[in-house]
Write an enzyme that holds these catalytic residues in place. Sequence first.
Site, PDB file in Angstrom:
ATOM      1  N   ASP A   1      -2.869   1.485   9.649  1.00 41.42           N
ATOM      2  CA  ASP A   1      -1.793   2.356   9.311  1.00 41.42           C
ATOM      3  C   ASP A   1      -1.784   3.527  10.389  1.00 41.42           C
ATOM      4  O   ASP A   1      -0.659   3.787  10.846  1.00 41.42           O
ATOM      5  CB  ASP A   1      -2.097   3.344   8.113  1.00 41.42           C
ATOM      6  CG  ASP A   1      -0.774   4.087   7.559  1.00 41.42           C
ATOM      7  OD1 ASP A   1       0.199   3.547   7.222  1.00 41.42           O
ATOM      8  OD2 ASP A   1      -1.229   5.281   7.097  1.00 41.42           O
TER       9      ASP A   1
ATOM     10  N   HIS B   1      -5.580   4.797   0.961  1.00 43.29           N
ATOM     11  CA  HIS B   1      -5.665   4.716   2.387  1.00 43.29           C
ATOM     12  C   HIS B   1      -5.543   5.775   3.346  1.00 43.29           C
ATOM     13  O   HIS B   1      -5.381   5.867   4.630  1.00 43.29           O
ATOM     14  CB  HIS B   1      -4.323   3.574   2.609  1.00 43.29           C
ATOM     15  CG  HIS B   1      -2.880   4.280   2.090  1.00 43.29           C
ATOM     16  ND1 HIS B   1      -2.535   4.249   1.052  1.00 43.29           N
ATOM     17  CD2 HIS B   1      -1.911   4.807   3.007  1.00 43.29           C
ATOM     18  CE1 HIS B   1      -1.189   4.738   0.973  1.00 43.29           C
ATOM     19  NE2 HIS B   1      -0.988   5.077   2.245  1.00 43.29           N
TER      20      HIS B   1
ATOM     21  N   LYS C   1       5.819   5.779  -1.516  1.00 42.28           N
ATOM     22  CA  LYS C   1       6.767   6.395  -0.630  1.00 42.28           C
ATOM     23  C   LYS C   1       8.207   5.772  -0.988  1.00 42.28           C
ATOM     24  O   LYS C   1       9.167   6.708  -0.813  1.00 42.28           O
ATOM     25  CB  LYS C   1       6.816   5.931   0.778  1.00 42.28           C
ATOM     26  CG  LYS C   1       5.473   6.637   1.658  1.00 42.28           C
ATOM     27  CD  LYS C   1       5.638   6.292   3.113  1.00 42.28           C
ATOM     28  CE  LYS C   1       4.481   7.193   3.306  1.00 42.28           C
ATOM     29  NZ  LYS C   1       4.428   7.055   5.105  1.00 42.28           N
TER      30      LYS C   1
ATOM     31  N   HIS D   1       0.720  -1.277  -0.079  1.00 44.43           N
ATOM     32  CA  HIS D   1      -0.104  -0.059  -0.190  1.00 44.43           C
ATOM     33  C   HIS D   1       0.830   1.228   0.017  1.00 44.43           C
ATOM     34  O   HIS D   1       0.319   2.224  -0.488  1.00 44.43           O
ATOM     35  CB  HIS D   1      -0.999  -0.104   1.107  1.00 44.43           C
ATOM     36  CG  HIS D   1      -0.369   0.153   2.718  1.00 44.43           C
ATOM     37  ND1 HIS D   1       0.264  -0.473   3.369  1.00 44.43           N
ATOM     38  CD2 HIS D   1      -0.350   1.551   3.238  1.00 44.43           C
ATOM     39  CE1 HIS D   1       0.857   0.272   4.502  1.00 44.43           C
ATOM     40  NE2 HIS D   1       0.458   1.516   4.454  1.00 44.43           N
ATOM     41  N   ASP D   2       1.933   1.374   0.625  1.00 42.92           N
ATOM     42  CA  ASP D   2       2.994   2.439   0.635  1.00 42.92           C
ATOM     43  C   ASP D   2       4.094   2.491  -0.316  1.00 42.92           C
ATOM     44  O   ASP D   2       5.021   3.277  -0.178  1.00 42.92           O
ATOM     45  CB  ASP D   2       3.288   2.549   2.031  1.00 42.92           C
ATOM     46  CG  ASP D   2       2.824   3.723   2.713  1.00 42.92           C
ATOM     47  OD1 ASP D   2       1.883   4.330   2.379  1.00 42.92           O
ATOM     48  OD2 ASP D   2       3.137   3.765   4.062  1.00 42.92           O
TER      49      ASP D   2
END
Length: 345
Positions: A243, A214, A164, A160-161
Amino acid sequence: MFSLRIDDVKTGMTLAEPVFNMNGTKLLGEDSVLTGKMILRLKNAGAKRLWVTDDSFSFLQEFGPQKIVGETVIELEKAKSRIVEGKAFDIQVINEVSHELVEQIIINELPFAEMVRMKSTETGVFEHMVDVSLLAVITAKSMGMDKLDMRFLCFASLVHDVGKLMIPGEILGKPDKLNDTEMRVVKKHPLIGFDVLSSIDGINKHAPVVALQHHERLDGSGYPNGIKGNQIHLYSRIVAIADIYTALIREKVYRPRLPVYEAGEILWSQAEAGLDRTLTSNFLRNVVAFPLRSMVKLNNGLVGKVVYQNSDFPTRPIVSVDGEMIDLAETPTVFVAEVVAYEHD
């Protein structure tokens, strides 16, 4: 520090937490270096798990759930260079990892929840994604979600990240709070993640959606698109809760980690508008609440056993201390500081 089954503990390890029996009697103190006789004594006294100090990555990989999680982090690390270069990564490996995590959590989720709870310092992007994934799947299990959907959720939360990874390291690693300009850069990561994942043929269709959503909130206060309510996918809502919670219980360079009870209460306060109230309640009951019959230390120094969980206040159970019942929901200045023993196999 790590929680290990008593059978996995080795001589020479150092206790990170004191060990109590189920009557609240201290058996060994913090910082005790374990000998074979000590381990046998604790085992005979009914100890099931011990908290030990060792933050090495090799140690992380050596034992049960830690091994599985360590291998997951390694696979995500392998995908990093391809993601940064804008190339597809091996989704089959992430699929296999997702299947294994789901299977293990179905068998027994407690060790995985403990792993997330026990880490005190801020972790990297990959470790964070794995922690969020573990809590998301535990929540899904408690909801009765079927295995296939749990696997889809696991995969999506594991990546999901990824956006980044494209954010400059000097911003992500800045030892202070970000300024407005830097925050605007960071807030681009959901869109970047969506683009990266959408470009991969055959990927779980939910993964780009979760990467994009998210940080969205039900009241429209989130980003990047400010969508509301049912516009936000169920998986995205679950990942959002995990999260936030994971970030709250990690020490940051600009603030100490928050106690579990405080992180839970912050989550609950956000359930009034931004977070899904039903999912947050479920998360608190199954991830944050202190297990029945666990021995807990209160902030006033007393040690007692959790005998009842308050459904409206999951982080504030009723605790029996020397036969006296203390309802933490009615004593706002007293709270659980730490769990010192679990009664489980």
